[in-house]
Design an enzyme around this catalytic site. Structure first.
Site, short mmCIF file in Angstrom:
data_model
loop_
_atom_site.label_atom_id
_atom_site.label_comp_id
_atom_site.label_asym_id
_atom_site.label_seq_id
_atom_site.Cartn_x
_atom_site.Cartn_y
_atom_site.Cartn_z
N GLU A 160 -4.55 19.95 -34.09
CA GLU A 160 -3.91 21.23 -34.41
C GLU A 160 -3.17 21.84 -33.22
O GLU A 160 -3.58 22.87 -32.66
CB GLU A 160 -4.94 22.21 -34.97
CG GLU A 160 -5.59 21.72 -36.25
CD GLU A 160 -6.46 22.75 -36.94
OE1 GLU A 160 -6.84 22.52 -38.09
OE2 GLU A 160 -6.77 23.80 -36.32
N GLU A 173 -8.76 17.40 -42.33
CA GLU A 173 -9.67 18.55 -42.52
C GLU A 173 -9.28 19.27 -43.80
O GLU A 173 -8.10 19.47 -44.07
CB GLU A 173 -9.60 19.56 -41.37
CG GLU A 173 -10.24 19.12 -40.08
CD GLU A 173 -10.21 20.22 -39.02
OE1 GLU A 173 -10.17 21.43 -39.39
OE2 GLU A 173 -10.21 19.90 -37.83
#
Length: 437
Positions: free
Chosen positions: A168, A351
């Site tokens: 991320e 995720e």
């Protein structure tokens, strides 16, 4: 139980669970160095109730039973992260033998149980000494990170099923250097501009280092949102386009096409590192797969303020305990978009999950997973090459600035006793996967 079969996802589809080192390991001893999250959480007001990751889920000691939970749930893969300060306490230089030994045990423990190790090099726990030297604002971090990546490849690479460089990068850069929500907590456009570029430049240098040392199956994990306009007005549509450029296209375009969106370059202006254009060939090194983390949509409204051209607003969809809208269609749309507009390499949902306050019974989470797994099937049907899905997260854990009040786990953790108790959502996956591979 879910209303579909494992076979619906195709042969070889990977089902796994995901965690991150600082959120679960604890074990801040045996030569481990300090990270930016140790210092950030030690500063009053940064984290809910002053919570820290000093103990977390004590995965450092309890990893055997946690791996047993993964195996018994039928999951074939475990997405975990290495802790940079556990392996190289000062960020560069001397390596910590106890850290190497720990990850040797963890990886071998996965292999013995038939679990594929999916590793992430960096999930936000930068060594504090490197932050002292500027951290992600310093171009030199590309070299520091490459050296760290080379260590991982040499010591563990032959046992890893897949390796991601960064988790991320939007959070590493913008959330942490412009919005100030995560460590190191800056609220500075110049700091953000530099971090936004250097994190992707370092990704590229790490890919080079990993490949040079024989590592295979390399990727990066991007968190993406479905960016939408709050209204049908021209101004709000423009705001959604800018939000998409800042949240999605900066990272997709940089990594997969070697191009940053013009809207964001104009917004960052003179604050971008000089000569960043020369780095784009490294930023966009070829990858073997792309990981996508998805939780919700971004709903944008124009502000008319040059310093803050857009703002995110809440929509009217059902929300998780984190206040995030539940929007499975967004996952389908993103997977199809990325596979159609950016790359034909395999995609993984690395995720996906929701925070919920509960004990062992979590029916909303079961429904959340069912709807998002259906979204994956819809994306596959539309032509997206989706090869795997990792639930976030195996365990309730330290949820960064939210401390321990948000629970994402398939397995409940009593933080006082460290007792693990599988939830209904864990049992739903177990039923789907039939304890098989």
């Amino acid at each position: 139980m879910f209303a579909f079969d494992r076979a619906d996802f195709g042969p070889g589809f990977t089902f796994g669970v995901a965690t991150a080192a600082y959120q679960i390991e604890g074990g801040q001893r045996d030569g481990r160095g300090s990270s930016i999250w140790d210092t950030f959480s030690a500063t009053a007001g940064n984290v809910h109730d002053g919570d820290t990751g000093a103990i977390a889920c004590n995965h450092y000691e309890l990893w055997p039973q946690d791996l047993d939970l993964i195996r018994d749930g039928g999951f074939g893969a475990y997405r975990f992260s290495f802790a940079w300060p556990r392996l190289i306490p000062e960020g560069t230089g001397a390596v910590n033998p106890a850290g190497l030994d720990y990850y040797d045990r963890l990886i071998d423990g996965m292999l013995v149980r038939g679990i594929k190790p999916y590793a992430t090099l960096y999930h936000w726990d930068l060594p504090s000494t490197l932050q002292d030297r500027g951290g992600w604002m310093n171009r030199d971090i590309a070299g520091w990170f490459a050296d760290y990546a080379a260590l991982i490849a040499r010591k563990f690479g032959d046992r890893l099923a897949a390796t991601a460089t960064i988790n991320e990068p939007w959070c590493v850069a913008f959330l942490s250097h412009y919005l100030g929500v995560h460590a190191p907590g800056y609220r500075d456009i110049r700091a953000a501009a530099r971090a936004m570029h250097h994190v992707l430049f370092a990704h590229g240098t790490a890919i080079d280092a990993l490949r040079a040392h024989g590592a295979k199956n390399l990727g990066i994990v991007l968190n993406l949102e479905k960016s939408e306009a709050f209204s049908d007005s021209e101004a709000d549509r423009g705001a959604a386009n800018f939000g998409d450029a800042l949240f999605n296209r900066w990272y997709l375009g940089g990594v997969l096409k070697g191009q940053y969106p013009a809207e964001v370059l104009q917004f960052l202006g003179e604050h971008m590192p000089s000569g960043h254009e020369k780095d784009m060939e490294v930023v966009s090194r070829p990858l073997d797969w792309l990981g996508i983390n998805y939780y919700t949509r971004g709903l944008y409204r124009a502000t008319g303020k040059p310093s803050q051209p857009v703002e995110q607003v809440k929509g009217d969809l059902e929300k998780t305990e984190s206040g995030w809208e539940i929007y499975p269609q967004g996952l389908t749309d993103l997977l199809v978009r990325v596979s159609g507009e950016y790359t034909k390499i395999p995609l993984y949902v690395t995720e996906n999950g929701m925070a919920e306050v509960e004990g062992e019974n979590d029916p909303r989470r079961v429904s959340y997973y069912e709807d998002h797994l259906k979204a994956v099937l819809a994306a596959q049907a539309a032509g997206a090459d989706v090869r795997g899905y990792f639930a976030w997260s195996l365990l309730d854990n330290y949820e960064w600035a939210e401390g321990y009040r948000k629970r994402f786990g398939l397995v409940h953790v009593n933080y006082a006793t460290q007792e693990r108790t599988p939830k209904a959502s864990y049992r739903a996956f177990q039923g789907l996967l039939h304890n098989g591979r």
